[in-house]
Structures are given as C-alpha cells and as structure tokens.
Design an enzyme around this catalytic site. Structure first.
Site, mmCIF file in Angstrom:
data_model
loop_
_atom_site.group_PDB
_atom_site.id
_atom_site.type_symbol
_atom_site.label_atom_id
_atom_site.label_comp_id
_atom_site.label_asym_id
_atom_site.label_seq_id
_atom_site.Cartn_x
_atom_site.Cartn_y
_atom_site.Cartn_z
ATOM 1 N N CYS A 107 0.698 0.467 3.992
ATOM 2 C CA CYS A 107 -0.465 1.358 3.920
ATOM 3 C C CYS A 107 -0.038 2.818 3.831
ATOM 4 O O CYS A 107 0.704 3.305 4.688
ATOM 5 C CB CYS A 107 -1.368 1.156 5.130
ATOM 6 S SG CYS A 107 -2.831 2.214 5.104
ATOM 7 N N ARG A 110 -1.961 5.916 6.702
ATOM 8 C CA ARG A 110 -1.821 5.781 8.158
ATOM 9 C C ARG A 110 -1.920 7.088 8.945
ATOM 10 O O ARG A 110 -1.919 7.067 10.171
ATOM 11 C CB ARG A 110 -0.493 5.089 8.475
ATOM 12 C CG ARG A 110 -0.510 3.605 8.202
ATOM 13 C CD ARG A 110 0.838 2.974 8.464
ATOM 14 N NE ARG A 110 1.735 3.095 7.326
ATOM 15 C CZ ARG A 110 3.038 2.860 7.389
ATOM 16 N NH1 ARG A 110 3.598 2.549 8.548
ATOM 17 N NH2 ARG A 110 3.787 2.955 6.300
ATOM 18 N N TRP A 281 -10.639 3.553 3.207
ATOM 19 C CA TRP A 281 -11.376 3.839 1.982
ATOM 20 C C TRP A 281 -10.420 3.705 0.815
ATOM 21 O O TRP A 281 -9.210 3.646 0.975
ATOM 22 C CB TRP A 281 -12.025 5.221 2.011
ATOM 23 C CG TRP A 281 -11.089 6.335 2.400
ATOM 24 C CD1 TRP A 281 -10.192 6.979 1.598
ATOM 25 C CD2 TRP A 281 -10.953 6.921 3.704
ATOM 26 N NE1 TRP A 281 -9.503 7.930 2.311
ATOM 27 C CE2 TRP A 281 -9.961 7.924 3.619
ATOM 28 C CE3 TRP A 281 -11.591 6.708 4.937
ATOM 29 C CZ2 TRP A 281 -9.579 8.709 4.700
ATOM 30 C CZ3 TRP A 281 -11.206 7.492 6.012
ATOM 31 C CH2 TRP A 281 -10.221 8.461 5.889
ATOM 32 N N GLU A 286 -6.107 2.173 -6.738
ATOM 33 C CA GLU A 286 -6.302 0.773 -6.367
ATOM 34 C C GLU A 286 -7.306 0.106 -7.295
ATOM 35 O O GLU A 286 -7.157 -1.058 -7.672
ATOM 36 C CB GLU A 286 -6.786 0.670 -4.924
ATOM 37 C CG GLU A 286 -5.772 1.061 -3.870
ATOM 38 C CD GLU A 286 -6.345 0.901 -2.476
ATOM 39 O OE1 GLU A 286 -6.288 -0.229 -1.945
ATOM 40 O OE2 GLU A 286 -6.861 1.886 -1.921
#
Length: 404
Positions: A107, A110, A281, A286
């Site tokens: 991720c 973070r 979000w 992506e």
C-alpha cells in the site's frame, strides 16, 4: 460479541452472560469459565506468544511504557488457557487494525494509517445483520464523495469454529457476464464469481451491462451462504469524461468511488478476523491504468487509441502509452469534477516517502513491495521509483492476509 461463534451454541454455554463477566476489570482470573473440552479445538487455539507480542506493542505505543501490561497479560493467558482464545478490548482492535495497515507492504497510502476509522462490530451476528453493516460501512465511508478510510471488524475465528466470511473480493465489484461467443461483458476478473452468485440465486439485469454491481455473498455459518443486494444509495459511481475529448463521455464508462477490500483476513495478536472489510480511496492509476486498461480486465486501450486516431499497427508508435495517459487523465478529471476523493500517483509517491521518513524517526522499518509501490504509469517520473525499500516481512503482525 461471543468468544465462540454461534455454531457452538448447542454446547449449552451461555456465552452472552460470559462476555458480560469477562469485560469486568475487577473479575478474578479464577472466575473465567472454561468451555467444555468437546467445544475447544486446541489446534485452533491462540498462541499465547503471539498475544503477548501484540500486547507489548500495544502498550509500548499507546501507553508509552508498560502501565497495566502485566495485569493484562495475566488476564489474557488465563483466558487462552480456559477457552483457547481471548477477547480484544475495543482499543486493542482499533490499534491492531491501524497497525495492520501500517504493515501493508503493497500500500502506497500508509501515511494516513493513524486516521483509519475503526467500526467494531464483533457482536453482530447473522448474515443479514452483517450485510446491513457492510452497507452502513459504504455509506459512512463515502460521505457524498469525501471518502474516509474505514474498516469494519466482525467476529473472529475461534477454537469452536470460524467467524463469518464475505466472499466478495471487494464490497463493490462489477459482474463479468460470459457470452455465447466466449467473450465477457463487464469485468472478466469477476466472471467466475458472477457465475457463483448466479448459482446462489442472483439474477442479473434483464439487459446486462458492463457495470452491473454484484451482490454480497456472505457466509455467517459454515456452508450457509446468502446473497444481499447493495442498495443504489450505498454505491456512489462516477461517470467518466475527458477534459479535451468530447467523444469520451459517449463511451458510457463509469467506476465506483470506494475500493473496499472485503476478503482479506485481519490478524491481531494471534486472533484472526476473517471478515474485516476496509477501504482507503482510489489512486487514479488503479482505475485508468489497471482496471480499465489491463488486457484481462476491460482492455480499453485499443478502443481509446482508435478514437484518438492513433496507429496501432506497431508498438513503436507508443499508442498504448498515449492511450493510457488519456484514460487515466479522464478518470482523474471525472472524479475531481464530481467532487469525489481520488489521488494522483505523483503526489501520493511523495507522500509515501514522507511516511517512510516518519516511520524511521519513530524507530520503525517500513517494509514495501517495490512492484506495488511504483505506479503503473510513468513510474520513472515518480519519487518512489528511484530507491530500494526494506523487503516485505511475511511474519509482520498485525497484518492483512490473503483469504484462507
């Protein structure tokens, strides 16, 4: 919440009363009732060492020391000895969920781990109630487009049996309808799952589309799976357009606003929570550079390139690259125009390095999977591309783990 899932209720133990007693701070260790031996599976019992490691971390980071640690360790050891497991406090669940995000090597977002909103729903029982809480999660996380990072934690696995499961990969996903010619209308990634929910009774719209929202498939008791439709007001979707190409809106593309992962296991102090949907979000890449562009997903790059008038006869024209930028730009533009939170890969890359610096100042290593941290568009132009990271540690806990 009951320490043992409802499947064990036939053993005749009054778990509701037991829970009320176990949360009383003044209760003596010897007052913890033991479960009947036939209820407890020691193979599924919590490892006291894992519990201790977590509790020491919790007290070190929240108390700044060991205030109350000894008493809490004694209490937990006694619970594990008597029942095979123990119950986290609300504060421990909140801390554990946030640190699991902090430990998520794949991720890039973070930096915001401390702001994760934790919804403790360990006492929710039954598939319908779990589905209702998932809907509430989406509504509370969406906030009209001002997306908030949120997790909802349901009952854990226990020595007597598993906790509930949400079989959807994410709370919101689009169906993949297999057609007679072998092609897929919608998202090919979810063609198998689409067939699964149809086998359980889901009927797709009479006029199937590319963005049909799948129902939730929830298993609250082993082998008992039920379907639940997501109401439209819980699924915010953004129609996609382009700031320069007017034809883009005519493609009828859209995407949902909240990426809520729902099939990963949250592991805290030796306890596994198999249903703990969580969301941040979206990063524009992506959606634009993966979901809509990958050849095994919506595979839209040839369509975009053709409408842009690009030659696709040779890879040397870089038509894929040019179409990819415009597709991602359309996503970013559309979310911004709709007032829906979305991040861009350049800004988020810089923020991730800020996160690493903060972790290092706190004396913690920041594990990261380079292949996931570097965005799929213009990687070399982002700050995260030009360095190495601590290798991911599979043993790091608390953690989000793949479905078991």
């Amino acid at each position: 919440m009951v320490i043992v899932p409802a499947a064990a209720a036939g053993a005749g133990v009054e778990f509701g009363e037991w829970e009320a007693e176990v949360t009383t701070a003044s209760m003596r260790v010897t007052d913890i009732p033991r479960l009947p031996p036939e209820v407890v599976s020691r193979e599924r019992s919590v490892d006291p060492a894992e519990a201790e490691d977590f509790l020491r971390l919790f007290h070190a980071e929240t108390d700044g020391g060991t205030a109350g640690l000894g008493e809490r360790l004694d209490r937990v050891r006694a619970e594990i000895h008597a029942t095979g497991t123990y119950r986290h406090t609300a504060a421990e669940v909140e801390f554990g969920a946030r640190v699991a995000w902090r430990n998520s090597a794949r991720c890039i977002g973070r930096l915001y781990w401390q702001g994760l909103k934790v919804r403790d729903r360990r006492d929710v029982d039954g598939a319908a109630a779990i589905a209702e809480e998932c809907v509430t999660h989406l509504r509370e996380a969406t906030r009209g487009g001002r997306i908030r990072s949120t997790i909802t934690v349901f009952a854990p696995d226990g020595p007597a049996g598993p906790g509930p499961k949400i079989h959807n990969e994410q709370l919101i996903r689009y169906a993949g309808h297999r057609l007679g010619d072998g092609s897929v209308l919608g998202d090919p990634r979810h063609a198998d799952f689409t067939e699964t929910v149809q086998e359980h009774g889901w009927r797709p719209p009479e006029r199937k589309g590319s963005f049909d929202v799948l129902p939730l498939l929830i298993e609250s008791e082993p082998g008992e799976r039920r379907l639940f439709r997501l109401p439209s007001d819980a699924v915010l979707e953004v129609p996609l357009s382009h700031p320069d190409h007017r034809w883009f809106a005519g493609l009828g593309l859209r995407w949902h606003a909240v990426p809520a992962i729902s099939n990963m296991r949250l592991v805290i102090g030796g306890i596994t929570y198999p249903a703990a949907p969580f969301n941040g979000w979206y990063l524009a890449t992506e959606i634009g550079a993966r979901n809509l562009a990958d050849t095994d997903r919506y595979d839209l790059l040839p369509v975009i390139a053709d409408l842009m008038g690009l030659s696709t006869k040779s890879e040397r024209t870089l038509w894929r690259d040019r179409a990819l930028v415009e597709l991602t730009l359309a996503v970013q533009h559309s979310f911004d125009a709709a007032g829906v939170t979305i991040a861009d890969h350049h800004t988020e890359s810089r923020r991730f390095l800020t996160h690493i610096a903060k972790e290092e100042r706190a004396g913690r290593r920041c594990q990261a999977d380079w292949s996931w941290i570097v965005p799929p568009l213009s990687g070399g132009q982002t700050a995260v591309f030009h360095r190495y990271y601590d290798e991911p540690d599979p043993a790091a806990r608390p953690a989000f783990l793949p479905p078991g």
